[in-house]
Design a protein around this motif. Structure first.
Motif, PDB file in Angstrom:
ATOM      1  N   UNK A 149       0.858  -1.174   0.000  1.00 21.16           N
ATOM      2  CA  UNK A 149       0.000   0.000   0.000  1.00 21.16           C
ATOM      3  C   UNK A 149       0.893   1.222   0.000  1.00 21.16           C
ATOM      4  N   UNK A 150       0.609   2.154  -0.871  1.00 20.84           N
ATOM      5  CA  UNK A 150       1.461   3.338  -1.013  1.00 20.84           C
ATOM      6  C   UNK A 150       0.603   4.546  -1.332  1.00 20.84           C
ATOM      7  N   UNK A 151       0.964   5.675  -0.735  1.00 20.60           N
ATOM      8  CA  UNK A 151       0.333   6.939  -1.084  1.00 20.60           C
ATOM      9  C   UNK A 151       1.388   7.852  -1.693  1.00 20.60           C
ATOM     10  N   UNK A 152       1.100   8.346  -2.888  1.00 21.70           N
ATOM     11  CA  UNK A 152       2.020   9.227  -3.604  1.00 21.70           C
ATOM     12  C   UNK A 152       1.407  10.622  -3.651  1.00 21.70           C
ATOM     13  N   UNK A 153       2.095  11.574  -3.031  1.00 24.54           N
ATOM     14  CA  UNK A 153       1.624  12.958  -3.045  1.00 24.54           C
ATOM     15  C   UNK A 153       2.209  13.675  -4.253  1.00 24.54           C
ATOM     16  N   UNK A 154       1.340  14.253  -5.059  1.00 25.41           N
ATOM     17  CA  UNK A 154       1.743  14.919  -6.296  1.00 25.41           C
ATOM     18  C   UNK A 154       1.751  16.433  -6.103  1.00 25.41           C
ATOM     19  N   UNK A 155       2.419  17.158  -6.992  1.00 23.01           N
ATOM     20  CA  UNK A 155       2.448  18.620  -6.869  1.00 23.01           C
ATOM     21  C   UNK A 155       1.066  19.232  -7.091  1.00 23.01           C
ATOM     22  N   UNK A 156       0.814  20.331  -6.424  1.00 22.13           N
ATOM     23  CA  UNK A 156      -0.397  21.106  -6.694  1.00 22.13           C
ATOM     24  C   UNK A 156      -0.333  21.656  -8.112  1.00 22.13           C
ATOM     25  N   UNK A 157      -1.488  21.913  -8.688  1.00 25.21           N
ATOM     26  CA  UNK A 157      -1.536  22.404 -10.054  1.00 25.21           C
ATOM     27  C   UNK A 157      -2.813  23.216 -10.233  1.00 25.21           C
ATOM     28  N   UNK A 158      -2.810  24.091 -11.233  1.00 22.39           N
ATOM     29  CA  UNK A 158      -3.963  24.956 -11.519  1.00 22.39           C
ATOM     30  C   UNK A 158      -4.504  24.578 -12.887  1.00 22.39           C
ATOM     31  N   UNK A 159      -5.547  23.764 -12.915  1.00 23.26           N
ATOM     32  CA  UNK A 159      -6.030  23.247 -14.184  1.00 23.26           C
ATOM     33  C   UNK A 159      -6.663  24.325 -15.054  1.00 23.26           C
ATOM     34  N   UNK A 160      -7.273  25.336 -14.468  1.00 26.01           N
ATOM     35  CA  UNK A 160      -7.859  26.397 -15.281  1.00 26.01           C
ATOM     36  C   UNK A 160      -6.780  27.250 -15.945  1.00 26.01           C
ATOM     37  N   UNK A 161      -5.737  27.584 -15.205  1.00 19.59           N
ATOM     38  CA  UNK A 161      -4.664  28.351 -15.843  1.00 19.59           C
ATOM     39  C   UNK A 161      -3.975  27.512 -16.919  1.00 19.59           C
ATOM     40  N   UNK A 162      -3.857  26.207 -16.687  1.00 18.73           N
ATOM     41  CA  UNK A 162      -3.270  25.335 -17.698  1.00 18.73           C
ATOM     42  C   UNK A 162      -4.110  25.322 -18.977  1.00 18.73           C
ATOM     43  N   UNK A 163      -5.427  25.369 -18.831  1.00 20.12           N
ATOM     44  CA  UNK A 163      -6.301  25.452 -20.000  1.00 20.12           C
ATOM     45  C   UNK A 163      -6.007  26.719 -20.792  1.00 20.12           C
ATOM     46  N   UNK A 164      -5.863  27.829 -20.077  1.00 20.44           N
ATOM     47  CA  UNK A 164      -5.600  29.104 -20.752  1.00 20.44           C
ATOM     48  C   UNK A 164      -4.284  29.042 -21.529  1.00 20.44           C
ATOM     49  N   UNK A 165      -3.238  28.528 -20.905  1.00 25.92           N
ATOM     50  CA  UNK A 165      -1.939  28.482 -21.592  1.00 25.92           C
ATOM     51  C   UNK A 165      -1.982  27.520 -22.775  1.00 25.92           C
ATOM     52  N   UNK A 166      -2.699  26.398 -22.639  1.00 28.35           N
ATOM     53  CA  UNK A 166      -2.846  25.476 -23.769  1.00 28.35           C
ATOM     54  C   UNK A 166      -3.559  26.170 -24.921  1.00 28.35           C
ATOM     55  N   UNK A 167      -4.640  26.852 -24.626  1.00 29.63           N
ATOM     56  CA  UNK A 167      -5.447  27.484 -25.674  1.00 29.63           C
ATOM     57  C   UNK A 167      -4.703  28.637 -26.344  1.00 29.63           C
ATOM     58  N   UNK A 168      -4.115  29.514 -25.555  1.00 34.04           N
ATOM     59  CA  UNK A 168      -3.405  30.652 -26.149  1.00 34.04           C
ATOM     60  C   UNK A 168      -2.190  30.181 -26.937  1.00 34.04           C
ATOM     61  N   UNK A 169      -1.517  29.151 -26.448  1.00 36.03           N
ATOM     62  CA  UNK A 169      -0.375  28.600 -27.172  1.00 36.03           C
ATOM     63  C   UNK A 169      -0.794  27.993 -28.495  1.00 36.03           C
ATOM     64  N   UNK A 170      -1.954  27.317 -28.509  1.00 33.63           N
ATOM     65  CA  UNK A 170      -2.451  26.719 -29.750  1.00 33.63           C
ATOM     66  C   UNK A 170      -2.795  27.795 -30.773  1.00 33.63           C
ATOM     67  N   UNK A 171      -3.425  28.874 -30.338  1.00 33.68           N
ATOM     68  CA  UNK A 171      -3.748  29.966 -31.258  1.00 33.68           C
ATOM     69  C   UNK A 171      -2.472  30.577 -31.820  1.00 33.68           C
TER      70      UNK A 171
END
Length: 335
Positions: A272-294
């Motif tokens: 049994x293992x628990x892996x703690x991952x980094x915090x992230x901002x999914x909405x800001x990631x959407x913005x950067x993905x979209x603006x980068x694609x444009x």
């Protein structure tokens, strides 16, 4: 560096106010130049906080030369009309899920975007959180052996009386609003096309809308996806990947706040293992993905294909589901 992508906001929905506008405000690749509403005072309230000019009416927003892209958080039943108008006005479109409520309309809109050379993106923001890529890597590395099954749940408490989800005239109900999350997660993690095995939807007779349901999908090799959703529950938001040697469990899969560090639980027979991952901002990631694609002229075809497959599945669910009327009385809950 490219100039920031100039956004017009079509409507003052809660998700725009709480999530997308703060993300646009924080991201240097984007700037809000206008917010449109049928009620000018509502638009002015948002522009006072996030910048831009208030505009009365969505048509006026599309007429503006200082708007390169439109964010559409309108009720799903209105998406097809206004996405079509925005694309024909030469605007890139970032639209909240679901893109439309009909697979043919979804296909037509992506075809229109391709003809116009514009980016059209369906905002399933949870997929842009890095926790899902981490889970996919674990699966690819054989942490739980070969994939044997998938399950996902997204449930929320009942909403107050008058909430849009109880209004059938504007596409109310939770199938297109909440149920699409587990279905999209299954498409993301399971190999190959998915087909409907069966679905049961609970409909509230007082409002005429679906308030919960369960869906069973399968891959071509018979791997099942068991999905549950609804708005007559306590809050749950997670999924589980079942393998030949164990399982991976992710809680808060769909709506993790930006400051939360996700925890992945890995269970095998003697481990049994628990892996703690980094915090992230999914909405800001959407913005950067979209603006980068444009900026790059990238039509994001991978996401477009997934959106079409989702639309096909949702059409199949609506057509073939066993709809049962609820016997409980929601009057006290909604008053």
């Amino acid at each position: 560096m490219n100039a920031p992508l100039r956004f017009g906001i079509m409507g003052c929905a809660d998700i725009a106010r709480r999530k997308m506008l703060p993300a646009l405000d924080a991201e240097p690749t984007a700037v809000v130049t206008a917010v449109a509403s049928r009620d000018l005072a509502k638009a002015a309230d948002l522009t006072a906080r996030f910048g831009g000019e208030p505009v009365q009416g969505y048509d006026r927003l599309l007429d503006r030369d200082d708007v390169d892209a439109v964010y559409v958080p309108l009720p799903a039943v209105l998406h097809a009309e206004w996405i079509d108008r925005a694309l024909n006005a030469g605007k890139h479109v970032l639209a909240e899920k679901p893109l439309t409520t009909d697979a043919t309309e979804t296909r037509d809109l992506y075809a229109l975007a391709e003809r116009r050379g514009l980016v059209l993106f369906e905002n399933f923001m949870f997929l842009q959180h890095s926790q899902h890529a981490a889970v996919a890597r674990m699966l690819a590395d054989g942490v739980i052996g070969e994939l044997r099954g998938f399950s996902a749940t997204f449930t929320i408490p009942p909403k107050p009386a008058g909430d849009i989800r109880y209004l059938p005239a504007v596409g109310g109900g939770v199938l297109d609003d909440v149920g699409v999350y587990p279905v999209r997660a299954a498409l993301h993690h399971l190999p190959g096309p998915l087909a409907l095995t069966g679905a049961v939807l609970r409909q509230d007779p007082a409002h005429g809308v679906v308030i919960s349901g369960s869906i069973l999908l399968h891959t071509g090799t018979g791997i099942p996806a068991q999905l549950q959703f609804g708005m007559e529950h306590g809050y749950r938001s997670g999924y589980e990947l079942i393998g030949s040697a164990g399982r991976i469990v992710l809680d808060r899969a769909f709506t993790p706040p930006p400051g939360v560090q996700p925890v992945v639980r890995i269970q095998r027979q003697d481990h049994y293992e628990e892996v703690t991952l980094p915090a992230d901002d999914q909405f800001r990631n959407v913005v950067t993905l979209f603006t980068g694609a444009v900026a790059a002229g990238d039509p994001l075809n991978e996401f477009a294909g997934a959106s079409i497959r989702l639309a096909d599945l949702m059409d199949s669910i609506k057509k073939n589901a066993d709809v049962r009327l609820t016997t409980g009385d929601l009057t006290g809950v909604l008053s």
